[in-house]
Enzyme design. Sequence first.
Site, mmCIF file in Angstrom:
data_model
loop_
_atom_site.group_PDB
_atom_site.id
_atom_site.type_symbol
_atom_site.label_atom_id
_atom_site.label_comp_id
_atom_site.label_asym_id
_atom_site.label_seq_id
_atom_site.Cartn_x
_atom_site.Cartn_y
_atom_site.Cartn_z
ATOM 1 N N GLN A 61 -62.603 -108.612 -70.464
ATOM 2 C CA GLN A 61 -62.434 -108.700 -69.478
ATOM 3 C C GLN A 61 -61.888 -107.396 -68.983
ATOM 4 O O GLN A 61 -61.948 -106.234 -68.337
ATOM 5 C CB GLN A 61 -62.243 -109.978 -68.578
ATOM 6 C CG GLN A 61 -62.894 -111.227 -68.708
ATOM 7 C CD GLN A 61 -62.414 -111.855 -67.751
ATOM 8 O OE1 GLN A 61 -60.955 -111.880 -67.214
ATOM 9 N NE2 GLN A 61 -63.025 -113.036 -67.517
ATOM 10 N N GLU A 132 -51.154 -104.113 -67.050
ATOM 11 C CA GLU A 132 -51.241 -105.279 -67.385
ATOM 12 C C GLU A 132 -50.275 -105.747 -68.496
ATOM 13 O O GLU A 132 -48.735 -104.835 -68.499
ATOM 14 C CB GLU A 132 -52.520 -105.904 -67.988
ATOM 15 C CG GLU A 132 -53.619 -105.511 -68.198
ATOM 16 C CD GLU A 132 -55.244 -105.884 -69.514
ATOM 17 O OE1 GLU A 132 -54.899 -106.469 -70.238
ATOM 18 O OE2 GLU A 132 -56.378 -105.885 -68.421
ATOM 19 N N ASP A 234 -64.566 -115.908 -89.663
ATOM 20 C CA ASP A 234 -65.615 -116.191 -91.243
ATOM 21 C C ASP A 234 -64.924 -114.938 -91.858
ATOM 22 O O ASP A 234 -65.152 -114.965 -92.867
ATOM 23 C CB ASP A 234 -66.690 -115.570 -91.124
ATOM 24 C CG ASP A 234 -67.383 -117.009 -89.970
ATOM 25 O OD1 ASP A 234 -66.772 -118.356 -89.442
ATOM 26 O OD2 ASP A 234 -68.448 -116.380 -89.430
ATOM 27 N N HIS A 255 -53.457 -116.440 -74.801
ATOM 28 C CA HIS A 255 -53.249 -116.244 -73.406
ATOM 29 C C HIS A 255 -52.741 -117.486 -72.551
ATOM 30 O O HIS A 255 -52.930 -118.163 -72.104
ATOM 31 C CB HIS A 255 -54.716 -115.653 -72.858
ATOM 32 C CG HIS A 255 -54.383 -115.053 -72.132
ATOM 33 N ND1 HIS A 255 -54.377 -114.946 -70.535
ATOM 34 C CD2 HIS A 255 -55.110 -113.468 -71.823
ATOM 35 C CE1 HIS A 255 -54.779 -113.912 -70.026
ATOM 36 N NE2 HIS A 255 -55.753 -113.264 -70.365
ATOM 37 N N ARG A 301 -46.684 -110.999 -73.730
ATOM 38 C CA ARG A 301 -47.441 -112.564 -73.591
ATOM 39 C C ARG A 301 -47.128 -113.846 -73.913
ATOM 40 O O ARG A 301 -46.990 -114.760 -73.423
ATOM 41 C CB ARG A 301 -49.418 -112.044 -74.138
ATOM 42 C CG ARG A 301 -50.215 -111.644 -72.365
ATOM 43 C CD ARG A 301 -51.391 -111.513 -73.701
ATOM 44 N NE ARG A 301 -52.141 -110.746 -72.767
ATOM 45 C CZ ARG A 301 -53.639 -110.454 -73.290
ATOM 46 N NH1 ARG A 301 -54.177 -110.703 -74.554
ATOM 47 N NH2 ARG A 301 -54.153 -109.671 -72.373
ATOM 48 N N HIS A 362 -56.345 -116.835 -77.926
ATOM 49 C CA HIS A 362 -56.755 -115.627 -78.205
ATOM 50 C C HIS A 362 -57.399 -115.125 -78.643
ATOM 51 O O HIS A 362 -58.083 -113.854 -78.532
ATOM 52 C CB HIS A 362 -56.153 -115.407 -76.404
ATOM 53 C CG HIS A 362 -56.347 -114.204 -75.585
ATOM 54 N ND1 HIS A 362 -57.501 -113.786 -75.135
ATOM 55 C CD2 HIS A 362 -56.495 -112.489 -75.363
ATOM 56 C CE1 HIS A 362 -57.875 -113.193 -74.827
ATOM 57 N NE2 HIS A 362 -57.216 -111.862 -74.790
ATOM 58 N N GLU A 386 -60.832 -107.540 -84.660
ATOM 59 C CA GLU A 386 -59.716 -108.189 -84.406
ATOM 60 C C GLU A 386 -59.652 -109.175 -86.200
ATOM 61 O O GLU A 386 -58.613 -109.631 -86.288
ATOM 62 C CB GLU A 386 -59.918 -109.815 -83.706
ATOM 63 C CG GLU A 386 -58.946 -110.486 -83.639
ATOM 64 C CD GLU A 386 -59.330 -112.053 -82.457
ATOM 65 O OE1 GLU A 386 -60.121 -111.350 -81.297
ATOM 66 O OE2 GLU A 386 -58.768 -112.501 -82.692
ATOM 67 N N ARG A 397 -49.366 -108.543 -79.717
ATOM 68 C CA ARG A 397 -50.189 -107.693 -79.192
ATOM 69 C C ARG A 397 -49.858 -107.451 -77.783
ATOM 70 O O ARG A 397 -49.599 -108.421 -77.112
ATOM 71 C CB ARG A 397 -51.356 -108.192 -79.103
ATOM 72 C CG ARG A 397 -52.925 -106.695 -79.078
ATOM 73 C CD ARG A 397 -54.169 -107.678 -79.643
ATOM 74 N NE ARG A 397 -54.564 -108.601 -78.429
ATOM 75 C CZ ARG A 397 -54.831 -108.434 -76.839
ATOM 76 N NH1 ARG A 397 -55.586 -107.638 -76.746
ATOM 77 N NH2 ARG A 397 -54.434 -109.462 -76.647
HETATM 78 C C1 SIN Z 1 -57.186 -110.042 -70.689
HETATM 79 O O1 SIN Z 1 -58.078 -109.568 -69.685
HETATM 80 O O2 SIN Z 1 -56.567 -110.483 -69.770
HETATM 81 C C2 SIN Z 1 -57.686 -109.966 -71.843
HETATM 82 C C3 SIN Z 1 -57.090 -108.831 -71.788
HETATM 83 C C4 SIN Z 1 -56.483 -108.392 -73.601
HETATM 84 O O3 SIN Z 1 -56.399 -109.213 -73.827
HETATM 85 O O4 SIN Z 1 -56.156 -107.273 -74.398
#
Ligand code: SIN
Length: 547
Positions: A61, A132, A234, A255, A301, A362, A386, A397
Site C-alpha cells: 500500500q 511513514e 518457498d 506491522h 515499527r 508482515h 523479500e 526494516r
Molecule cells: C504500509 O503501507 O504500511 C506498508 C509499507 C511497508 O511495509 O513498507
Amino acid sequence: MGYRGGTFRRERSLAEQLEFDVLVIGSGIAGLYYSLRVADHCRVAIVTKKQAADSATNRAQGGIAAVLSSEDSFDSHIRDTLVAGDGLCNEAVVQHVVERGPTMIEALREFGTEFDLDRTGKSGAPFDLGREGGHTRRRILHHRDATGREIERALLERARAHPNMQLFENHCAVDLLTARKAGLPGGDRILGAYVLDVEVEEIQLFETRVMLLATGGAGKVYLYTTNPDIASGDGMAMAYRAGASLANMEFVQFHPTCLYHPQAKSELISEAMRGEGGILRTNAGDPFMERYHAMKDLAPRDIVARAIDTELKRSGDDSVFLDITHREPDFLRDRFPNIDDTCRRFGIDLTREAIPVVPAAHYYCGGVLTDLHGETDIPNLFAAGEVACTGLHGANRLASNSLLEALVFADAAARETIARLRDVPPVEAKLPLWETGSATDSDDAVVITQNWDEIRRFMWNYVGIVRSNRRLVRAQRRIELMRQEIRNYYWDFRLTPDLVELRNLATVAQLVIESAMKRQESRGLHYNVDYPRRDDAHFRSDTILRA
Ligand code: SIN
C-alpha cells in the site's frame, strides 16, 4: 537416475524437461523487473505458483522510499535506515541502495508506473511524498494507497508482451537442482528447478544457466499476517535445502496496524495513515505512543508493534484503535480509497470512527544471503526482494525501503546476468528427472491442515513479537516433531501445492526458531525477555545458517 529431494532412484523419466537461459521464480516487483532487463538478451521463463499478479508486491500500500525532494538528502535517508536497523545494517549496502533510489524510480516510470504528483507545490519534488514510521522526512512515492498494484500492473503488462519471455502460471517450484545435488564434477552451480505443474499434476525439470529467486517472504508461518496466501517461504526453504546460506531469520517484522475484525483476513491499514496524522489509541481513547518514543506514532515499527503488544497484554483488550477522524473526509477518501473501501466492507467509517487494529507478521528482514550483485553463495543463483538478505535492513526494516531494495538488487542481478551469460555454457550432462516412485494420492488431507494450523499458532504464541528462552525451547521441540512427521508424509504421497508449502513453512519456522535461539540479546525486531538488552560486544553480527 531420478531425483526426489536429495535421494536418487532408478531411471523412470516420465517428467518433461524444459530449457531456458534464465529461470525466474516469482512474479512480484523483483522477478518482473529483472526479467524485463535480461529478456532483451536471452530466453527467460517466469514460474509463479498462482496467477502472476498474486504477489506481495500487488498488495503493497504505502509506497517506495527515495530521495527526490529538495528538502531531503541521501544522508538523511541513510541515517534513518541505519537507526531503524539497530546496528546491523551493512552501511555500504545502505548507501548504495539509497543513492540508486532516484534512478530506479525513473526506470519504473519508463516501464509505465505512475506515481501521484504534488498538486500543492509543497513537497519540493514533482511527486506527492508521504511519510511513514522511522522517516524523518517525507520521501514515500505512492499511487494513492495501492502503490504495489500500480507497479505490478505496469511491469506485468510489459512482461506479457515481451517476445523472449514465457510466463508459467500455476507452476509451483518444489526444489532447486545444483551441480552438487546432481553429482556433477567441478564446482557447485545452479542447474535448474523441479516445478509442479498444478493443472496437469506433473513435476517438470526447468533447466537453466542462471536463476533468480524472487519468491517473496513467509508471513504464512504466523497465525496473523498481512501477507497474501502465497507467502510460504518457498524460496528461502528451497535455497536452504540446496545449500545456500540464510541470514538473520530471527528478524521478522510485525506491522503494527492490521485491521482487527472477525471476518477480515490479512487487511493492512497502511502506515501512511499515521504519516498523515493517524493516532494510535487504547480502547479508552488514550494516545499511548507518546509514552514509548519521541517520534510517537511514527516511531520505527518494532517499537510501535511492541508498544501495542504491551498495551493489549496490560488491558486484556482485543485491539487498539487507529484514529484519523480529525482529517477532512474528502482528503481521506481521496488519499486512502482502498482502505476506505475495506473498512466500509466491515462496517467501519474511518472518517467518523477509529479503526480497530492489531500487529501482524508482515516482512522478513532476513533471507537468502546475497552479495552486492544479488548473488547467493551458490554460483549463478541470484535472489532479490523479500526472499533475500542483502544487508540493507539489519535488525529492522525502515518502512517502504523494501520495494526500493527489490528494484536495486533485481537491477544489479540483471546486469551481472547479462555480463555472465557469455561464460555460462548450457549444461551438457543429462540431468536427473523427478522420480515419483511409489507415492500415492493422500486420502488424509487433514494431516496437512492440522500441521499447518499448529505451526502458525505456536509460532505466533512462542516466536512472535515478544520471545523468551522457555517459549523458544517449546517451539523448537514442536517443530522437530512436526518436521519428522512432514518428512514421512512427504515421501509417501503424491505432491500437491499444499504439501510443498507445508514443508517450506516448517523449514522456515525451524530457521526462525534456530536463529532466535542463537541471538542471546534483544535488538531491533528480536526481543527476548531473558536478554532484554542489546549486546554489541557479542552479537553485532549476522546470524548465518546453512544446511
Ligand atoms: C504500509 O503501507 O504500511 C506498508 C509499507 C511497508 O511495509 O513498507
